[in-house]
Design a protein around this motif. Structure first.
Motif, PDB file in Angstrom:
ATOM      1  N   TRP A 199       0.623  -1.237   0.032  1.00 20.91           N
ATOM      2  CA  TRP A 199      -0.004   0.010   0.027  1.00 20.91           C
ATOM      3  C   TRP A 199       0.624   1.822   0.112  1.00 20.91           C
ATOM      4  O   TRP A 199       0.654   2.160  -0.590  1.00 20.91           O
ATOM      5  N   LEU A 200       2.048   1.626   0.776  1.00 21.85           N
ATOM      6  CA  LEU A 200       3.062   2.572   0.938  1.00 21.85           C
ATOM      7  C   LEU A 200       3.853   1.972  -0.710  1.00 21.85           C
ATOM      8  O   LEU A 200       3.854   3.700  -0.326  1.00 21.85           O
ATOM      9  N   ASN A 201       3.948   1.313  -0.940  1.00 25.09           N
ATOM     10  CA  ASN A 201       4.498   1.416  -2.612  1.00 25.09           C
ATOM     11  C   ASN A 201       4.295   2.045  -3.548  1.00 25.09           C
ATOM     12  O   ASN A 201       3.836   2.907  -4.303  1.00 25.09           O
ATOM     13  N   LEU A 202       2.214   1.814  -3.370  1.00 21.00           N
ATOM     14  CA  LEU A 202       1.471   2.263  -4.297  1.00 21.00           C
ATOM     15  C   LEU A 202       1.165   3.439  -4.164  1.00 21.00           C
ATOM     16  O   LEU A 202       1.243   4.191  -5.395  1.00 21.00           O
ATOM     17  N   LYS A 203       1.198   3.822  -2.861  1.00 26.27           N
ATOM     18  CA  LYS A 203       1.362   5.987  -2.648  1.00 26.27           C
ATOM     19  C   LYS A 203       1.880   6.512  -3.571  1.00 26.27           C
ATOM     20  O   LYS A 203       2.055   7.525  -3.568  1.00 26.27           O
ATOM     21  N   GLU A 204       3.153   6.077  -2.980  1.00 26.82           N
ATOM     22  CA  GLU A 204       3.938   6.686  -3.202  1.00 26.82           C
ATOM     23  C   GLU A 204       4.578   6.489  -4.639  1.00 26.82           C
ATOM     24  O   GLU A 204       5.022   7.804  -5.048  1.00 26.82           O
ATOM     25  N   LYS A 205       3.381   5.705  -5.171  1.00 18.28           N
ATOM     26  CA  LYS A 205       3.781   6.580  -6.966  1.00 18.28           C
ATOM     27  C   LYS A 205       2.987   7.091  -7.670  1.00 18.28           C
ATOM     28  O   LYS A 205       3.207   7.830  -8.109  1.00 18.28           O
ATOM     29  N   ARG A 206       1.836   7.236  -6.573  1.00 17.31           N
ATOM     30  CA  ARG A 206       0.877   8.415  -7.382  1.00 17.31           C
ATOM     31  C   ARG A 206       1.119   9.438  -7.305  1.00 17.31           C
ATOM     32  O   ARG A 206       2.471   9.944  -6.833  1.00 17.31           O
TER      33      ARG A 206
END
Length: 206
Positions: A199-206
């Motif tokens: 979730w943190l990885n996806l959030k960082e990509k946005r």
């Protein structure tokens, strides 16, 4: 006053991570004290005395990895040389913890079920792979990939902390779990941590 207020949120995550690792760190410290302090061998601890070196390596490596790793989540420290110096300690300690854990799963007198021991092999191997990929990425100056894989590796390493939480909640709500339920709770600790990391990885990509 403003500087202090801005600094507080940066320390919330590492503080929470250290608190999450408190139970396994305390348990590991007690076990190391037993093995190195000449404690009386009993039926409960005899298997640890049968192979003390990998047990101590696993505990010490995991303790350093979880506690020191928590400070890597402080944005201010990530922008300083401290982050790189700490990383040179974290990766070896994480690899020692994971590899010793794999050795213990395969060769140690282990009362765990096939489901639990199989999961230990899967998640332990994944942790090793995550740390190796993360290290390779930063050597290529690929910070985004490095950060994503190191989060995954740390999530696995911190699994024991989340396992203590979910198992404690089960005990409080429903009493002693069955063998299968206990195994599922332990596996859930790793799964929950990995889900948060992703979730943190996806959030960082946005």
């Amino acid at each position: 006053m403003t500087t202090r207020t801005q600094a507080r949120p940066q320390w919330r995550v590492p503080t929470a991570l250290i608190l999450l690792s408190a139970v396994p760190v305390a348990a590991g410290t007690f076990r190391v004290a037993q093995l190195t302090g000449g404690a009386r061998i009993t039926e409960e601890n005899a298997r640890f005395f049968a192979a003390p070196v990998p047990v101590v390596l696993h505990i010490v490596g995991a303790t350093v990895f979880c506690v020191l790793g928590a400070f890597q989540f402080v944005p201010r420290l990530r922008r300083r040389a401290w982050h790189r110096v700490a990383g040179r300690v974290l990766v070896p300690s994480g690899l020692v913890a994971a590899l010793a854990g794999l050795w213990l799963t395969v060769f140690f007198p282990n009362p765990g079920s096939y489901l639990l021991n199989g999961s230990r092999l899967v998640f332990g191997s994944f942790m090793v792979a995550a740390l190796v990929v993360g290290l390779a990425a930063i050597r290529r100056r690929n910070v985004a990939v490095h950060r994503a894989w190191m989060r995954r590796g740390y999530a696995i390493g911190l699994g024991a902390g989340t396992q203590a939480v979910v198992t404690g909640i089960w005990f409080a709500a429903a009493g002693t779990p069955s063998q299968l339920a206990g195994d599922v709770l332990l596996i859930a600790g790793w799964v929950i941590n990995l889900a948060v990391a992703e979730w943190l990885n996806l959030k960082e990509k946005r």
